[in-house]
Design a protein around this motif. Structure first.
Motif, PDB file in Angstrom:
ATOM      1  N   TYR A  59      30.700  43.939  51.586  1.00  0.00           N
ATOM      2  CA  TYR A  59      31.216  42.638  51.121  1.00  0.00           C
ATOM      3  C   TYR A  59      31.459  42.669  49.609  1.00  0.00           C
ATOM      4  CZ  TYR A  59      29.884  40.571  55.634  1.00  0.00           C
ATOM      5  OH  TYR A  59      29.777  40.265  56.970  1.00  0.00           O
ATOM      6  N   THR A  60      30.490  43.228  48.880  1.00  0.00           N
ATOM      7  CA  THR A  60      30.615  43.263  47.412  1.00  0.00           C
ATOM      8  C   THR A  60      31.794  44.129  46.987  1.00  0.00           C
ATOM      9  OG1 THR A  60      28.210  43.034  47.224  1.00  0.00           O
ATOM     10  CG2 THR A  60      29.382  43.779  45.269  1.00  0.00           C
ATOM     11  N   PHE A  61      31.975  45.252  47.656  1.00  0.00           N
ATOM     12  CA  PHE A  61      33.102  46.138  47.329  1.00  0.00           C
ATOM     13  C   PHE A  61      34.439  45.433  47.544  1.00  0.00           C
ATOM     14  CE2 PHE A  61      36.311  49.190  48.788  1.00  0.00           C
ATOM     15  CZ  PHE A  61      36.411  49.986  47.647  1.00  0.00           C
ATOM     16  N   ARG A  62      34.575  44.748  48.690  1.00  0.00           N
ATOM     17  CA  ARG A  62      35.848  44.079  48.988  1.00  0.00           C
ATOM     18  C   ARG A  62      36.111  42.942  48.000  1.00  0.00           C
ATOM     19  NH1 ARG A  62      34.375  45.717  54.286  1.00  0.00           N
ATOM     20  NH2 ARG A  62      33.027  43.933  54.648  1.00  0.00           N
ATOM     21  N   THR A  63      35.079  42.199  47.649  1.00  0.00           N
ATOM     22  CA  THR A  63      35.263  41.139  46.645  1.00  0.00           C
ATOM     23  C   THR A  63      35.601  41.744  45.288  1.00  0.00           C
ATOM     24  OG1 THR A  63      33.723  39.680  47.800  1.00  0.00           O
ATOM     25  CG2 THR A  63      34.159  39.180  45.493  1.00  0.00           C
ATOM     26  N   GLY A  64      34.966  42.871  44.970  1.00  0.00           N
ATOM     27  CA  GLY A  64      35.259  43.536  43.696  1.00  0.00           C
ATOM     28  C   GLY A  64      36.697  44.009  43.613  1.00  0.00           C
ATOM     29  N   VAL A  65      37.216  44.545  44.720  1.00  0.00           N
ATOM     30  CA  VAL A  65      38.611  45.001  44.747  1.00  0.00           C
ATOM     31  C   VAL A  65      39.562  43.831  44.512  1.00  0.00           C
ATOM     32  CG1 VAL A  65      40.418  45.938  46.252  1.00  0.00           C
ATOM     33  CG2 VAL A  65      38.158  47.004  46.210  1.00  0.00           C
ATOM     34  N   VAL A  66      39.281  42.707  45.169  1.00  0.00           N
ATOM     35  CA  VAL A  66      40.124  41.526  44.997  1.00  0.00           C
ATOM     36  C   VAL A  66      40.034  41.005  43.556  1.00  0.00           C
ATOM     37  CG1 VAL A  66      40.442  39.130  45.683  1.00  0.00           C
ATOM     38  CG2 VAL A  66      40.013  40.862  47.413  1.00  0.00           C
ATOM     39  N   ALA A  67      38.800  40.972  43.016  1.00  0.00           N
ATOM     40  CA  ALA A  67      38.614  40.467  41.647  1.00  0.00           C
ATOM     41  C   ALA A  67      39.361  41.339  40.639  1.00  0.00           C
ATOM     42  CB  ALA A  67      37.130  40.423  41.312  1.00  0.00           C
ATOM     43  N   ILE A  68      39.261  42.652  40.787  1.00  0.00           N
ATOM     44  CA  ILE A  68      39.966  43.557  39.871  1.00  0.00           C
ATOM     45  C   ILE A  68      41.477  43.421  40.026  1.00  0.00           C
ATOM     46  CG2 ILE A  68      40.398  45.983  39.321  1.00  0.00           C
ATOM     47  CD1 ILE A  68      37.741  45.018  38.324  1.00  0.00           C
ATOM     48  N   SER A  69      41.948  43.272  41.270  1.00  0.00           N
ATOM     49  CA  SER A  69      43.386  43.106  41.496  1.00  0.00           C
ATOM     50  C   SER A  69      43.900  41.837  40.834  1.00  0.00           C
ATOM     51  CB  SER A  69      43.683  43.059  43.000  1.00  0.00           C
ATOM     52  OG  SER A  69      43.254  44.242  43.637  1.00  0.00           O
ATOM     53  N   GLY A  70      43.171  40.731  41.025  1.00  0.00           N
ATOM     54  CA  GLY A  70      43.574  39.475  40.395  1.00  0.00           C
ATOM     55  C   GLY A  70      43.485  39.542  38.884  1.00  0.00           C
ATOM     56  N   PHE A  71      42.452  40.230  38.383  1.00  0.00           N
ATOM     57  CA  PHE A  71      42.296  40.356  36.931  1.00  0.00           C
ATOM     58  C   PHE A  71      43.453  41.152  36.323  1.00  0.00           C
ATOM     59  CE2 PHE A  71      40.852  43.182  33.529  1.00  0.00           C
ATOM     60  CZ  PHE A  71      40.563  42.248  32.549  1.00  0.00           C
ATOM     61  N   LEU A  72      43.775  42.290  36.919  1.00  0.00           N
ATOM     62  CA  LEU A  72      44.874  43.110  36.388  1.00  0.00           C
ATOM     63  C   LEU A  72      46.204  42.358  36.445  1.00  0.00           C
ATOM     64  CD1 LEU A  72      43.965  46.615  37.889  1.00  0.00           C
ATOM     65  CD2 LEU A  72      43.632  45.803  35.553  1.00  0.00           C
ATOM     66  N   THR A  73      46.406  41.607  37.531  1.00  0.00           N
ATOM     67  CA  THR A  73      47.630  40.806  37.633  1.00  0.00           C
ATOM     68  C   THR A  73      47.678  39.752  36.532  1.00  0.00           C
ATOM     69  OG1 THR A  73      47.572  41.099  40.034  1.00  0.00           O
ATOM     70  CG2 THR A  73      49.013  39.382  39.180  1.00  0.00           C
ATOM     71  N   SER A  74      46.543  39.127  36.264  1.00  0.00           N
ATOM     72  CA  SER A  74      46.501  38.100  35.212  1.00  0.00           C
ATOM     73  C   SER A  74      46.735  38.709  33.836  1.00  0.00           C
ATOM     74  CB  SER A  74      45.165  37.357  35.249  1.00  0.00           C
ATOM     75  OG  SER A  74      44.108  38.199  34.836  1.00  0.00           O
ATOM     76  N   VAL A  75      46.254  39.942  33.607  1.00  0.00           N
ATOM     77  CA  VAL A  75      46.478  40.594  32.309  1.00  0.00           C
ATOM     78  C   VAL A  75      47.973  40.876  32.120  1.00  0.00           C
ATOM     79  CG1 VAL A  75      46.093  42.706  30.975  1.00  0.00           C
ATOM     80  CG2 VAL A  75      44.180  41.605  32.147  1.00  0.00           C
ATOM     81  N   VAL A  76      48.609  41.434  33.158  1.00  0.00           N
ATOM     82  CA  VAL A  76      50.043  41.750  33.056  1.00  0.00           C
ATOM     83  C   VAL A  76      50.862  40.473  32.840  1.00  0.00           C
ATOM     84  CG1 VAL A  76      52.026  42.670  34.312  1.00  0.00           C
ATOM     85  CG2 VAL A  76      49.825  43.855  34.428  1.00  0.00           C
ATOM     86  N   LEU A  77      50.602  39.459  33.671  1.00  0.00           N
ATOM     87  CA  LEU A  77      51.353  38.204  33.547  1.00  0.00           C
ATOM     88  C   LEU A  77      51.039  37.500  32.232  1.00  0.00           C
ATOM     89  CD1 LEU A  77      51.060  36.687  37.150  1.00  0.00           C
ATOM     90  CD2 LEU A  77      53.063  37.721  36.082  1.00  0.00           C
ATOM     91  N   GLY A  78      49.741  37.475  31.868  1.00  0.00           N
ATOM     92  CA  GLY A  78      49.330  36.770  30.659  1.00  0.00           C
ATOM     93  C   GLY A  78      49.913  37.381  29.402  1.00  0.00           C
ATOM     94  N   VAL A  79      49.874  38.712  29.303  1.00  0.00           N
ATOM     95  CA  VAL A  79      50.439  39.392  28.130  1.00  0.00           C
ATOM     96  C   VAL A  79      51.950  39.191  28.098  1.00  0.00           C
ATOM     97  CG1 VAL A  79      50.837  41.641  27.055  1.00  0.00           C
ATOM     98  CG2 VAL A  79      48.578  41.074  27.955  1.00  0.00           C
ATOM     99  N   GLY A  80      52.605  39.268  29.266  1.00  0.00           N
ATOM    100  CA  GLY A  80      54.055  39.058  29.311  1.00  0.00           C
ATOM    101  C   GLY A  80      54.444  37.662  28.839  1.00  0.00           C
ATOM    102  N   VAL A  81      53.732  36.654  29.337  1.00  0.00           N
ATOM    103  CA  VAL A  81      54.024  35.272  28.916  1.00  0.00           C
ATOM    104  C   VAL A  81      53.741  35.101  27.423  1.00  0.00           C
ATOM    105  CG1 VAL A  81      53.287  32.864  29.175  1.00  0.00           C
ATOM    106  CG2 VAL A  81      53.608  34.297  31.197  1.00  0.00           C
ATOM    107  N   SER A  82      52.664  35.701  26.934  1.00  0.00           N
ATOM    108  CA  SER A  82      52.307  35.581  25.512  1.00  0.00           C
ATOM    109  C   SER A  82      53.361  36.231  24.618  1.00  0.00           C
ATOM    110  CB  SER A  82      50.945  36.232  25.258  1.00  0.00           C
ATOM    111  OG  SER A  82      49.952  35.614  26.025  1.00  0.00           O
ATOM    112  N   LEU A  83      53.887  37.373  25.049  1.00  0.00           N
ATOM    113  CA  LEU A  83      54.941  38.024  24.270  1.00  0.00           C
ATOM    114  C   LEU A  83      56.177  37.133  24.165  1.00  0.00           C
ATOM    115  CD1 LEU A  83      54.680  41.695  25.608  1.00  0.00           C
ATOM    116  CD2 LEU A  83      54.007  40.860  23.358  1.00  0.00           C
ATOM    117  N   VAL A  84      56.513  36.472  25.271  1.00  0.00           N
ATOM    118  CA  VAL A  84      57.652  35.549  25.246  1.00  0.00           C
ATOM    119  C   VAL A  84      57.355  34.368  24.320  1.00  0.00           C
ATOM    120  CG1 VAL A  84      59.054  33.969  26.636  1.00  0.00           C
ATOM    121  CG2 VAL A  84      58.422  36.208  27.545  1.00  0.00           C
TER     122      VAL A  84
END
Length: 259
Positions: A59-84
């Motif tokens: 359970y912890t591994f699967r939640t960790g995978v989802v958390a990391i996936s969402g975090f990386l997506t937020s970093v890419v989107l967040g940095v892109g929006v900030s650059l704009v």
């Protein structure tokens, strides 16, 4: 500054608080202030974690995978929006209020809409995680990008630097510290978002994580399992936060130096 260094007190004092907390907890159980089905003993929780260690690890591994996936997506989107946002005060003033509005929308109210669009499963949980962890990245990085030294900015312009050169060689290096701060905040929020997302969208996905385990434990009134799931969630949050902090410093050392 010496108080920030790693000393024996930083180990012993938290350990004493931990032992004292366990003693008070055990005392409450032994005196019968609360029934054991409401508050199980520390030993019962530890026993549950040992007996279900394999399930909890999954359970912890699967939640960790989802958390990391969402975090990386937020970093890419967040940095892109900030650059704009950093390239035009008009764009920033037009879009920033919507970023704030987006952050203030209760995720509980949005979750059914996310499920309606993306369906039950991992994708919806990642979307919910991204929504919760995105805003700190945008605010921190945008602040770093727009608060450049005016003297250095004038120097770049006097040397006919292009917009891209100013962004890459002046603004972005100055924003790295802010980006790291946003990433640390988002790392903790990503675990919270993953578990909250699993409450709503991961219930019947077939690849359940800690949110599903906690929800099932609540329905079964199994407080020992609830404590075990909560402890695993906390440990996962600490692991993700520390990993992101170390990884960010290693990968971005070129810009942030040794401070």
């Amino acid at each position: 500054m010496s108080e920030d260094r790693f000393t024996w007190r930083s180990i012993v004092l938290p350990a004493l608080v931990f032992v004292l907390t366990l003693a008070v907890w055990e005392g409450i159980v032994l005196t019968g202030v609360l029934e054991t089905y409401i508050l199980p003993s520390p030993y019962s929780v530890a026993q549950t974690m040992w007996q279900r260690s394999e399930d909890l690890a999954g359970y912890t591994f699967r939640t960790g995978v989802v958390a990391i996936s969402g975090f990386l997506t937020s970093v890419v989107l967040g940095v892109g929006v900030s650059l704009v946002f950093s390239q035009s005060s008009l764009i920033r003033q037009s879009g920033y209020p919507y970023a704030i509005f987006f952050q203030t929308v209760p995720i509980v109210a949005v979750a059914p809409l996310v499920i309606a669009i993306f369906g039950y499963g991992m994708l919806s949980v990642v979307v919910v995680t991204t929504m919760i962890s995105l805003f700190p990245i945008i605010t921190s990085t945008t602040t770093g990008l727009v608060t450049v030294d005016q003297g250095l900015l004038d120097l770049f312009r006097l040397n006919n630097a292009t917009r891209w050169q100013i962004l890459w060689k002046l603004q972005f290096p100055g924003a790295i510290g802010y980006l790291l701060t946003g990433m640390k905040t988002s790392a903790g929020l990503a675990v919270v978002g993953a578990i909250v997302g699993e409450f709503f969208a991961g219930y019947s996905s077939g690849g359940q994580g800690l949110g599903y385990f906690i929800l099932i434990s609540q329905n079964q009134t199994s407080t020992a399992n609830l404590f075990a799931g909560t402890i695993c969630s906390t440990l996962l949050g600490v692991i993700v936060f520390v990993s992101i902090s170390i990884l960010g410093r290693v990968l971005l050392r070129r810009w942030i130096g040794e401070s």
